[in-house]
Design a protein around this motif. Structure first.
Motif, short mmCIF file in Angstrom:
data_model
loop_
_atom_site.label_atom_id
_atom_site.label_comp_id
_atom_site.label_asym_id
_atom_site.label_seq_id
_atom_site.Cartn_x
_atom_site.Cartn_y
_atom_site.Cartn_z
N LEU A 34 -35.96 28.34 -86.89
CA LEU A 34 -34.72 27.96 -86.23
C LEU A 34 -34.84 26.57 -85.61
N ALA A 35 -33.78 25.77 -85.76
CA ALA A 35 -33.77 24.42 -85.16
C ALA A 35 -33.37 24.48 -83.70
N GLN A 36 -32.67 25.54 -83.31
CA GLN A 36 -32.23 25.68 -81.93
C GLN A 36 -33.21 26.55 -81.16
N GLY A 37 -33.12 26.43 -79.83
CA GLY A 37 -33.93 27.28 -78.96
C GLY A 37 -33.36 28.69 -78.92
N VAL A 38 -34.18 29.64 -78.69
CA VAL A 38 -33.75 31.03 -78.63
C VAL A 38 -34.25 31.63 -77.32
N PHE A 39 -33.38 32.40 -76.68
CA PHE A 39 -33.84 33.18 -75.54
C PHE A 39 -33.25 34.57 -75.65
N ILE A 40 -33.93 35.49 -75.02
CA ILE A 40 -33.48 36.89 -75.06
C ILE A 40 -33.15 37.26 -73.63
N ALA A 41 -31.91 37.78 -73.44
CA ALA A 41 -31.47 38.21 -72.12
C ALA A 41 -31.29 39.72 -72.12
N ARG A 42 -31.75 40.32 -71.05
CA ARG A 42 -31.56 41.77 -70.89
C ARG A 42 -31.14 42.00 -69.45
N ASP A 43 -29.99 42.63 -69.30
CA ASP A 43 -29.43 42.90 -67.97
C ASP A 43 -29.37 41.66 -67.11
N GLY A 44 -28.99 40.54 -67.69
CA GLY A 44 -28.83 39.29 -66.98
C GLY A 44 -30.10 38.53 -66.70
N ALA A 45 -31.22 39.04 -67.15
CA ALA A 45 -32.51 38.34 -66.92
C ALA A 45 -33.01 37.81 -68.26
#
Length: 184
Positions: free
Chosen positions: A172-183
């Motif tokens: 992926l060229a973009q950054g990825v983040f994983i959110a769970r319950d707002g965190a």
């Protein structure tokens, strides 16, 4: 039917007859002990469940075979009795195992490993093998085998899934983040 050797009291053979009678008694007791040991070993082999348990003599010859090996290896106890235990292994796996059986630390802890095992029809499969010194056959070993085909397949699926995930995320060229319950 055992009979006692009887001689008259004044015979010069009294001492010999007494020794023969004591020897016969001792042999009878030892024979009963050996039979008891065989029965215990057979009971252990018969209750092994999904494991194939094989007991060998000091030369690696198969002496006892639980019901499990008939299903796992496609062989009966009569077929393998007195045969070398190596026939249950793929040749390369057996060559790798042999030197390990003679190591001193094996005698204390036993050995647990994965090996390629061989069926009667010539096919091989991944197996787990536990080897211990036999408690009832001096110089012999007890091998417990289990089929690891399904476990090996699942491990490969997990590795493949991890590879696909890494390839996807790292590509992926973009950054990825994983959110769970707002965190994050």
């Amino acid at each position: 039917v055992r009979r006692r050797v009887e001689v008259s009291e004044g015979s010069p053979l009294v001492l010999a007859a007494d020794a023969v009678n004591r020897l016969a008694t001792t042999l009878g007791e030892r024979g009963a002990e050996a039979e008891s040991s065989r029965e215990k070993l057979r009971a252990m082999l018969d209750t092994a469940g999904d494991h194939a348990v094989v007991a060998t003599g000091p030369q690696g010859e198969i002496r006892a075979f639980s019901p499990g090996p008939a299903l796992l290896f496609g062989r009966t106890e009569d077929e393998v009795a007195a045969q070398p235990v190596g026939l249950l292994f793929e040749e390369g796996s057996w060559r790798e195992l042999l030197p390990r059986l003679s190591r001193r630390n094996f005698r204390d802890r036993g050995l647990e490993l994965r090996a390629r095992l061989a069926r009667r029809d010539g096919t091989t499969f991944p197996g787990g093998v536990d080897v211990r010194l036999s408690p009832s056959i001096p110089g012999g070993f007890v091998y417990a085998f289990r089929d690891l085909t399904e476990q090996t397949r699942l491990e490969q699926e997990l590795r493949d899934s991890e590879t696909r995930y890494r390839t996807l995320v790292e590509g992926l060229a973009q950054g990825v983040f994983i959110a769970r319950d707002g965190a994050l």
